[in-house]
Scaffold this motif. Structure first.
Motif, mmCIF file in Angstrom:
data_model
loop_
_atom_site.group_PDB
_atom_site.id
_atom_site.type_symbol
_atom_site.label_atom_id
_atom_site.label_comp_id
_atom_site.label_asym_id
_atom_site.label_seq_id
_atom_site.Cartn_x
_atom_site.Cartn_y
_atom_site.Cartn_z
ATOM 1 N N ASP A 84 0.745 -1.276 0.131
ATOM 2 C CA ASP A 84 0.094 0.147 -0.043
ATOM 3 C C ASP A 84 0.755 1.207 -0.025
ATOM 4 O O ASP A 84 2.064 1.166 0.124
ATOM 5 N N ARG A 85 0.263 2.440 -0.058
ATOM 6 C CA ARG A 85 1.067 3.706 -0.188
ATOM 7 C C ARG A 85 1.760 3.686 -1.508
ATOM 8 O O ARG A 85 2.885 4.223 -1.310
ATOM 9 N N ILE A 86 1.435 3.092 -2.651
ATOM 10 C CA ILE A 86 2.469 3.091 -3.829
ATOM 11 C C ILE A 86 2.565 4.552 -4.173
ATOM 12 O O ILE A 86 1.549 5.374 -4.278
ATOM 13 N N GLY A 87 3.871 4.929 -4.410
ATOM 14 C CA GLY A 87 4.087 6.243 -4.724
ATOM 15 C C GLY A 87 4.645 7.161 -3.929
ATOM 16 O O GLY A 87 5.235 8.207 -3.993
ATOM 17 N N LEU A 88 4.654 6.423 -2.458
ATOM 18 C CA LEU A 88 5.418 7.298 -1.278
ATOM 19 C C LEU A 88 6.711 6.696 -0.925
ATOM 20 O O LEU A 88 7.080 5.567 -1.437
ATOM 21 N N GLU A 89 7.193 7.499 -0.313
ATOM 22 C CA GLU A 89 8.503 6.893 0.240
ATOM 23 C C GLU A 89 8.457 5.815 1.427
ATOM 24 O O GLU A 89 9.232 4.775 1.514
ATOM 25 N N SER A 90 7.320 5.728 2.200
ATOM 26 C CA SER A 90 7.012 4.967 2.848
ATOM 27 C C SER A 90 5.811 3.890 2.656
ATOM 28 O O SER A 90 4.863 3.552 3.352
ATOM 29 N N SER A 91 6.262 3.252 1.480
ATOM 30 C CA SER A 91 5.338 2.052 1.045
ATOM 31 C C SER A 91 5.568 0.864 1.937
ATOM 32 O O SER A 91 6.606 0.768 2.280
ATOM 33 N N ASN A 92 4.216 0.333 2.372
ATOM 34 C CA ASN A 92 4.369 -1.048 3.073
ATOM 35 C C ASN A 92 4.291 -2.134 2.240
ATOM 36 O O ASN A 92 3.303 -2.191 1.389
ATOM 37 N N PHE A 93 4.978 -3.076 2.480
ATOM 38 C CA PHE A 93 5.161 -4.265 1.797
ATOM 39 C C PHE A 93 4.914 -5.548 2.699
ATOM 40 O O PHE A 93 5.665 -5.431 3.588
ATOM 41 N N SER A 94 4.252 -6.515 2.275
ATOM 42 C CA SER A 94 4.051 -7.677 3.019
ATOM 43 C C SER A 94 3.966 -9.016 2.464
ATOM 44 O O SER A 94 3.381 -8.935 1.096
ATOM 45 N N TYR A 95 4.425 -9.840 2.705
ATOM 46 C CA TYR A 95 4.592 -11.158 2.119
ATOM 47 C C TYR A 95 4.356 -12.530 3.097
ATOM 48 O O TYR A 95 5.050 -12.437 4.097
ATOM 49 N N VAL A 96 3.378 -13.242 3.060
ATOM 50 C CA VAL A 96 3.114 -14.139 3.984
ATOM 51 C C VAL A 96 2.740 -15.336 3.394
ATOM 52 O O VAL A 96 2.038 -15.634 2.424
ATOM 53 N N THR A 97 3.398 -16.658 4.137
ATOM 54 C CA THR A 97 3.265 -17.778 3.701
ATOM 55 C C THR A 97 2.736 -18.686 4.973
ATOM 56 O O THR A 97 2.746 -17.968 6.343
ATOM 57 N N ASN A 98 2.543 -19.773 5.007
ATOM 58 C CA ASN A 98 2.153 -20.661 6.371
ATOM 59 C C ASN A 98 3.442 -20.491 7.369
ATOM 60 O O ASN A 98 3.118 -20.937 8.677
#
Length: 399
Positions: free
Chosen positions: A32-46
């Motif tokens: 989220d917050r694509i285009g900002l310096e502080s974009s949040n990225f998540s990647y989740v598996t089991n």
């Protein structure tokens, strides 16, 4: 069958790798917050959870980041893109051309591109996701699922504008409706819940999708009968950067008297208005935080946001001739107890009575937050557009 689902929003990407037909989520995440310096990225598996805050300037960079982790030596869940059978894409505007899920061809991409004028914050991002996915998952079938499809049941009395008839018959100007995969998914969950508790009677519900983009749908017996967004996804509710409903004469005044170009007005209403225009912030988390610290502009914007939602609850209760439940969903609807409180306050005429303690509970599960005395149920149902898209992709590939 392994299906990657890509949901490219105006400022976010949600994704899931799903094993069908079991609906088993192998991995999921979002940016989220694509285009900002502080974009949040998540990647989740089991077994793994990766969370980062980093600059992600555009959707292409975000999708490349996702694909790298899917095949990462340490945290990846596939060894090769050859394992992916299909990629399902959420596409916002299908116009009058697409009322069903379709396999993506050059002609389909051309039409999505042509419809970008009607969804300038979304269709270009959706198309970018398609183009990047075609490069990364080159052997997979690419499939488009359109937001507008669920709203094809809106009757002519609701989808036709009071303008000359030829603009509908020849130019297809009408209410199309959006966020269809979300409204369809949560409404089916709600109807199942109501049937279990009300002996299977007919249902009259209002789904409230609140994110950076916002919309509401009046749903009778599982079918969309009215919707706040129309020809393009910018009217109705107050959104992150979009104004929502506005008197058309304001546009003419800005052009004819204030010297704005039509392009400038469009840019202002699409990208500089809504909560951003009212507060200087487009993210509700920032707005709520500043309102708590005494920012009167932020507090007024929150009040205005809730007021607009209340107006549509009233009008849709009239359209439905009754109301069994309202459903809050999407990022803001699921997580902002304060917005839900503002919306549900002083709504006893419609049988809405919010349980304040239940409203404060944070959960990823479906939950009822109304009191036991409330005549109308208030539900929070986490949307899962990705599962809905996967089901539609799977059905298409089997047909």
């Amino acid at each position: 069958m392994k299906i990657v689902i890509i949901n490219s929003g105006s400022s976010s990407i949600k994704y899931q790798l799903i094993d069908m037909p079991a609906n088993e989520v192998i991995c999921s995440g979002m940016i989220d917050r694509i285009g900002l310096e502080s974009s949040n990225f998540s990647y989740v598996t089991n077994t793994v959870k990766v969370e980062e805050t980093l600059p992600i300037p555009n959707h292409k960079i975000g999708l490349q980041k996702i694909s790298q982790l899917l095949m990462d030596e340490k945290v990846g869940v596939i060894e090769s893109t050859l394992e992916i059978d299909a990629v399902g894409h959420r596409v916002v505007h299908g116009g009058s051309n697409f009322s069903n899920t379709v396999t993506i061809t050059t002609e389909v991409k051309d039409k999505i591109r042509q419809l970008s004028d009607l969804a300038p914050l979304h269709n270009p991002a959706n198309l970018e996701g398609i183009n990047v996915a075609e490069e990364i998952f080159s052997t997979a079938k690419q499939v488009a699922v359109f937001d507008t499809a669920f709203h094809q049941t809106i009757p002519v009395v609701a989808h036709k504008y009071a303008i000359p008839n030829f603009l509908l018959t020849e130019n297809k100007i009408r209410v199309y409706g959006f966020h269809g995969t979300s409204h369809k998914y949560v409404s089916e969950k709600a109807i199942h819940y109501l049937n279990e508790n009300n002996n299977g009677k007919s249902s009259k519900i209002i789904t409230i999708h609140l994110g950076n983009g916002c919309s509401m749908t009046a749903i009778k017996d599982g079918k969309s009968v009215d919707h706040t967004l129309g020809f393009a996804p910018m009217n109705g509710l107050i959104m992150g950067t979009r104004s929502g409903d506005i008197d058309q004469s304001v546009i003419f005044h800005m052009v004819n008297s204030l010297g704005y170009s039509l392009e400038a007005v469009n840019n202002l209403l699409q990208k500089q208005s809504g909560m951003l225009g009212l507060t200087g912030y487009s993210d509700l988390r920032d707005i709520e935080s500043n309102a708590e610290n005494g920012n009167t502009d932020c507090q007024l914007a929150l009040d205005m946001n809730a007021y607009r939602i209340k107006k549509f609850i009233g009008s849709y209760a009239a359209v439905l001739n009754g109301l069994d439940a309202i459903i809050f969903t999407a990022g803001i609807g699921e997580n902002s107890s304060y917005i839900r409180k503002l919306v549900c306050s002083e709504m006893d005429y419609f049988g809405l009575e919010l349980d304040q303690k239940k409203n404060e509970i944070r959960s990823k599960e479906m939950r009822e937050i109304s009191t036991t005395k409330s005549r109308t149920k208030i539900l929070v149902i986490p949307t899962n557009e990705e599962i809905e898209i996967a089901n539609q992709v799977y059905e298409l590939l089997l047909s």
